[in-house]
Design a protein around this motif. Sequence first.
Motif, short mmCIF file in Angstrom:
data_model
loop_
_atom_site.label_atom_id
_atom_site.label_comp_id
_atom_site.label_asym_id
_atom_site.label_seq_id
_atom_site.Cartn_x
_atom_site.Cartn_y
_atom_site.Cartn_z
N ARG A 37 1.68 13.17 3.50
CA ARG A 37 1.12 14.52 3.55
C ARG A 37 -0.28 14.62 2.95
O ARG A 37 -0.66 15.64 2.38
N LEU A 38 -1.03 13.55 3.09
CA LEU A 38 -2.46 13.62 2.78
C LEU A 38 -3.18 13.84 4.11
O LEU A 38 -2.63 13.55 5.16
N GLN A 39 -4.41 14.33 4.03
CA GLN A 39 -5.17 14.54 5.25
C GLN A 39 -6.44 13.70 5.24
O GLN A 39 -7.47 14.16 4.75
N PRO A 40 -6.39 12.49 5.78
CA PRO A 40 -7.63 11.71 5.84
C PRO A 40 -8.65 12.45 6.71
O PRO A 40 -8.31 12.89 7.82
N VAL A 41 -9.84 12.64 6.18
CA VAL A 41 -10.86 13.34 6.94
C VAL A 41 -12.02 12.45 7.35
O VAL A 41 -12.69 12.70 8.32
N ALA A 42 -12.27 11.42 6.57
CA ALA A 42 -13.42 10.58 6.88
C ALA A 42 -13.27 9.22 6.23
O ALA A 42 -12.45 9.04 5.33
N VAL A 76 1.18 9.52 -5.35
CA VAL A 76 1.36 10.87 -4.82
C VAL A 76 2.51 11.58 -5.53
O VAL A 76 2.41 12.75 -5.89
N GLN A 77 3.57 10.83 -5.81
CA GLN A 77 4.71 11.47 -6.47
C GLN A 77 4.38 11.88 -7.89
O GLN A 77 4.98 12.80 -8.44
N ALA A 78 3.40 11.20 -8.49
CA ALA A 78 3.02 11.54 -9.85
C ALA A 78 2.43 12.95 -9.93
O ALA A 78 2.48 13.59 -10.97
N ALA A 79 1.85 13.40 -8.83
CA ALA A 79 1.27 14.75 -8.84
C ALA A 79 1.38 15.32 -7.43
O ALA A 79 0.39 15.51 -6.74
N ALA A 80 2.63 15.57 -7.05
CA ALA A 80 2.90 15.94 -5.66
C ALA A 80 2.11 17.16 -5.20
O ALA A 80 1.52 17.16 -4.12
N HIS A 81 2.04 18.18 -6.05
CA HIS A 81 1.36 19.41 -5.64
C HIS A 81 -0.13 19.22 -5.48
O HIS A 81 -0.77 19.83 -4.63
N PHE A 82 -0.64 18.34 -6.30
CA PHE A 82 -2.08 18.11 -6.25
C PHE A 82 -2.47 17.46 -4.93
O PHE A 82 -3.48 17.78 -4.33
N PHE A 83 -1.65 16.53 -4.49
CA PHE A 83 -2.01 15.78 -3.30
C PHE A 83 -1.58 16.43 -1.99
O PHE A 83 -2.06 16.07 -0.94
N PHE A 106 0.83 -1.20 0.00
CA PHE A 106 0.00 0.00 0.00
C PHE A 106 0.87 1.25 0.00
O PHE A 106 0.67 2.17 -0.79
N LEU A 107 1.87 1.23 0.88
CA LEU A 107 2.72 2.42 0.99
C LEU A 107 3.45 2.68 -0.33
O LEU A 107 3.50 3.82 -0.80
N SER A 108 3.96 1.63 -0.94
CA SER A 108 4.72 1.87 -2.17
C SER A 108 3.81 2.34 -3.30
O SER A 108 4.14 3.25 -4.06
#
Lengths: 271, 282
Positions: B87-92, B48-55, B40-42
């Motif tokens: 650096r994602l923010q799980p909210v729900a 996330v690295q594919a679109a770092a700013h987006f995520f 999962f982590l990999s």
Amino acid sequence: MAKIIVVTSGKGGVGKTTTSAAIGTGLAQRGNKTVIIDFDVGLRNLDLIMGCERRVVYDFVNVLQGEASLTQALIKDKRTDNLFILPASQTRDKDALTQEGVQKTLDELAQTFEYIICDSPAGIEKGAQMALYFADQAIIVTNPEVSSVRDSDRILGILQSKSLRAETGGEPVQEHLLLTRYNPTRVAAGEMLSVEDVEDILAIPLLGVIPESESVLKASNQGTPVILDEDAEAGQAYDDAVERLLGNEKPHRFLDVKKTSFFKRLLGGKT
Amino acid sequence: MVGFIFLEIKATVTDPLFQIKGTSLTVVVLELYNYSPSDFLSQLTDKVQAAAHFFEQSPVLINLEKLVSDIQAADLLNLVDQCRQLRLQPVAIRGSHDQFGAMVEQTGLALLPETRSKDRPLETNPVTDKTPEATDGADKSAIDTTNTGSNGTPDNEPAPAAVEAGAEEITTSQDQTTQIISRQIRSGQQVYSAADLIIIGNVNEGAEVLAQGNIHIYGTLRGRALAGVQGNTKARIFCQQLSAELIAIAGNFLPSEAIHQQNYPDPVQVYRNGENLEISAY
């Protein structure tokens, strides 16, 4: 930077070639180096309207296929300085038009010309799509009747989705509505759509209204762009349209029914 | 897209300290199929690295509805942690209360009820609800994002799929959110929305607009409008002026001729009354 202007309509016989000839001539008269390209491969007409049919040696398709150079194919107009015509081939069909070829030719023309007018064939197929694909501006020629308006609407949709600018997400193609064969008397009688009706449906800026006039047919048959007929209302209306195309404000003329004097009517004067 | 809608409650006491308002926001939905900590982590790192700013710091909803294997509370905590590492923010978390309620409580995140899109009547299908779509299964976890927020106008998106062969320019949205199009629909163009459809402009003769939900036209309808195309008989068509070629709701239609026989004041709405289409002022 050359401006590529497509003259298109969807429907045939509304005055695209007449308009291309008039607008091209008007731009050249004002000192802009202008070329008009006939995209109607197989149904060559522009040369007739421009009165240069006897001077056609090489054509657009010869250039596209590398059989002739642009300088060989371009015909210099004898009446107007700065004006050139690139005729279509009468013997080929629209399949001779390739996107790469058209682009190459336009790029080459853009180095020497300020305005490139693309006279589109009727329809929405390949020829029409090639003519509009590279356009910066579009003049939509429309007659004040429902089928022409519907076809113009269709071609506007294609401009907004299938032009280079639309596909690459650039500035949208600048659209201009040119209403031709306008007859105020028949509009007043409810036989023709009014300027307002057409504007309401197409919702694009109005470049000009060309009144229905015998002088247009006469000019076509003589091979003279009608804009050169300074006495004709149609010629004057085209002249106004060129001014507006160049960004100058001009009030619209010839929209209302002319008041004929009692004596003129009595003597059966022509309107 | 998932949005949160709250009722607007105006405090009646003097000098209110706060006001409760409704809002909707765009979130990234992480649809989980299976979980194994290292894989999962990999995989997530790659995404996330594919679109770092987006995520970067984007809110994430973890959707457990498509989960094919079991998940333990420790796994879920681990998963949330891994999201935060990136650096994602799980909210729900979205999933069944019975199955995941206790687990989700441990994570401290909000639990959102399942989307029961099948047994829910269509007209209450909220504009902010996204039904998960089938994916090709290549990824064990898919990140599904859409950018149609409250101000999203996906009008110039390339059409992902043709609805009807032959129609040339089509705007198709399978997104279960209201689609807003702020331009005129021209002859030969077709627009399809899997939810409600709002057109700011005219729908011209020869154009066709279709929606699974309601259709609102802020302009004149001269073309064809088909609402409730998947069978929602409660769908309606609203327009400022009606001179349509055809109007239809859930398969029942009126052609132009029949429309013009009726007298109605503009603006109008069209709705189903039993098997009939009614046109009336609103």
